[in-house]
Design a protein around this motif. Structure first.
Motif, short mmCIF file in Angstrom:
data_model
loop_
_atom_site.label_atom_id
_atom_site.label_comp_id
_atom_site.label_asym_id
_atom_site.label_seq_id
_atom_site.Cartn_x
_atom_site.Cartn_y
_atom_site.Cartn_z
N TYR A 55 -7.16 -10.77 15.57
CA TYR A 55 -6.20 -10.99 16.97
C TYR A 55 -5.45 -11.39 17.83
O TYR A 55 -3.91 -11.17 17.65
CB TYR A 55 -6.65 -10.19 18.36
CG TYR A 55 -6.26 -9.31 20.06
CD1 TYR A 55 -5.40 -7.94 19.09
CD2 TYR A 55 -5.85 -9.80 20.28
CE1 TYR A 55 -4.89 -7.43 20.07
CE2 TYR A 55 -5.01 -9.57 21.26
CZ TYR A 55 -4.65 -8.05 21.21
OH TYR A 55 -3.60 -7.80 22.23
N GLU A 71 2.79 -3.55 19.78
CA GLU A 71 1.66 -2.98 20.15
C GLU A 71 2.94 -1.16 19.46
O GLU A 71 2.19 -0.84 18.86
CB GLU A 71 2.43 -3.09 21.34
CG GLU A 71 1.47 -3.60 22.11
CD GLU A 71 0.16 -3.96 22.19
OE1 GLU A 71 -0.34 -3.34 21.32
OE2 GLU A 71 -0.57 -4.65 22.11
N ALA A 74 0.86 -1.04 16.03
CA ALA A 74 -0.47 -0.77 16.52
C ALA A 74 -0.28 1.11 16.97
O ALA A 74 -1.87 2.01 16.02
CB ALA A 74 -1.21 -1.84 17.70
N SER A 78 -2.58 3.64 14.59
CA SER A 78 -3.78 4.27 15.28
C SER A 78 -3.24 5.96 14.77
O SER A 78 -4.35 6.21 15.06
CB SER A 78 -3.51 4.05 16.67
OG SER A 78 -4.45 2.64 16.32
N CYS A 86 -7.88 2.65 20.04
CA CYS A 86 -7.11 1.87 19.54
C CYS A 86 -5.65 3.51 20.11
O CYS A 86 -4.50 2.09 20.30
CB CYS A 86 -6.25 1.46 18.34
SG CYS A 86 -7.32 0.15 18.09
N HIS A 90 -3.52 1.16 22.98
CA HIS A 90 -2.23 0.27 22.44
C HIS A 90 -1.18 1.14 22.86
O HIS A 90 0.09 0.61 23.70
CB HIS A 90 -2.79 -0.49 21.50
CG HIS A 90 -3.10 -0.53 20.90
ND1 HIS A 90 -3.24 -2.69 21.11
CD2 HIS A 90 -4.47 -0.87 20.03
CE1 HIS A 90 -3.90 -3.38 20.94
NE2 HIS A 90 -4.92 -2.34 19.89
N VAL A 161 0.28 -7.23 11.43
CA VAL A 161 0.06 -6.25 12.28
C VAL A 161 -0.84 -4.75 11.97
O VAL A 161 -1.91 -4.56 12.44
CB VAL A 161 1.05 -5.82 13.22
CG1 VAL A 161 0.58 -4.98 13.88
CG2 VAL A 161 1.45 -7.15 13.85
N TYR A 165 -4.64 -3.17 12.37
CA TYR A 165 -5.27 -2.30 13.27
C TYR A 165 -5.72 -1.21 11.89
O TYR A 165 -6.27 -0.29 12.26
CB TYR A 165 -4.19 -1.74 13.74
CG TYR A 165 -3.54 -2.78 14.63
CD1 TYR A 165 -4.68 -2.27 15.76
CD2 TYR A 165 -2.76 -3.53 15.37
CE1 TYR A 165 -4.74 -3.21 17.07
CE2 TYR A 165 -2.89 -4.07 16.55
CZ TYR A 165 -4.14 -3.78 17.21
OH TYR A 165 -3.19 -4.85 18.15
#
Length: 188
Positions: A55, A71, A74, A78, A86, A90, A161, A165
């Motif tokens: 992470y 982010e 993410a 998600s 998440c 996030h 990333v 995720y």
């Protein structure tokens, strides 16, 4: 410390190693809480350390991607995976980092509804493709990222990333990991 991160209810190591306790204390100081994902992994300190190391590398290390862009990835990943934990955690980070509560909500629901620049659109299109069908990624997809200014290192970071995720979403969903209540009210 109240632990309520998963339906599996694996007990945290007790007492926590000094380094882990220090990390949790920093979380409490900076975030006002210990994220439930960390508490969930704390049944096995080696697993917790592996998770936090990855992470920290993917989300916090030097990168051509901003913290907000990471982010955004993410949340997009998600959303596709319907990961409650998440999306909540996030989504709050996107709201906070962008200063735009609507952006966080749009990305949670459908990233295509958000007003994004060409760079952000290309990045999230790539993250979506990797999430839905990574075997279909071609050089044309990577070239689309290069055309909006991403370097090969940036493309690696977008993929990292996205991959992180996808893994995290599956772990959170499979174990019924629940987000901390504090996330729901942040940056609204």
């Amino acid at each position: 410390m109240t632990k309520q991160p998963t339906a599996l209810d694996l007990p945290m190591v007790d007492p926590l190693p000094e380094a882990t306790q220090k990390y949790f204390d920093i979380c409490t100081e900076k975030l006002g809480m210990i994220p439930n994902v960390l508490q969930a992994y704390a049944f096995d300190i080696d697993k917790l350390n592996a998770f936090t190391a990855l992470y920290n590398d993917v989300m916090l290390a030097d990168s051509g991607l901003s913290k907000l862009e990471r982010e955004m990835i993410a949340v997009t990943v998600s959303s596709i995976n319907k990961c409650y934990y998440c999306l909540t955690a996030h989504g709050a980070a996107v709201r906070q980092l962008s200063g735009d509560p609507q952006l966080g909500e749009m990305l949670v629901m459908n990233w295509r509804a958000a007003r994004l620049d060409a760079r952000q659109k290309a990045m999230l299109e790539f993250a979506e493709l990797v999430t839905v069908s990574s075997a279909k990624v071609t050089e044309d997809d990577r070239d689309a990222l290069r055309k909006v200014g991403f370097s090969d290192r940036d493309i690696w970071d977008i993929a990292a990333v996205t991959g992180f995720y996808n893994m995290s979403n599956r772990m959170a969903s499979a174990t019924d990991m629940r987000p901390n209540d504090e996330y729901h009210a942040q940056a609204r």
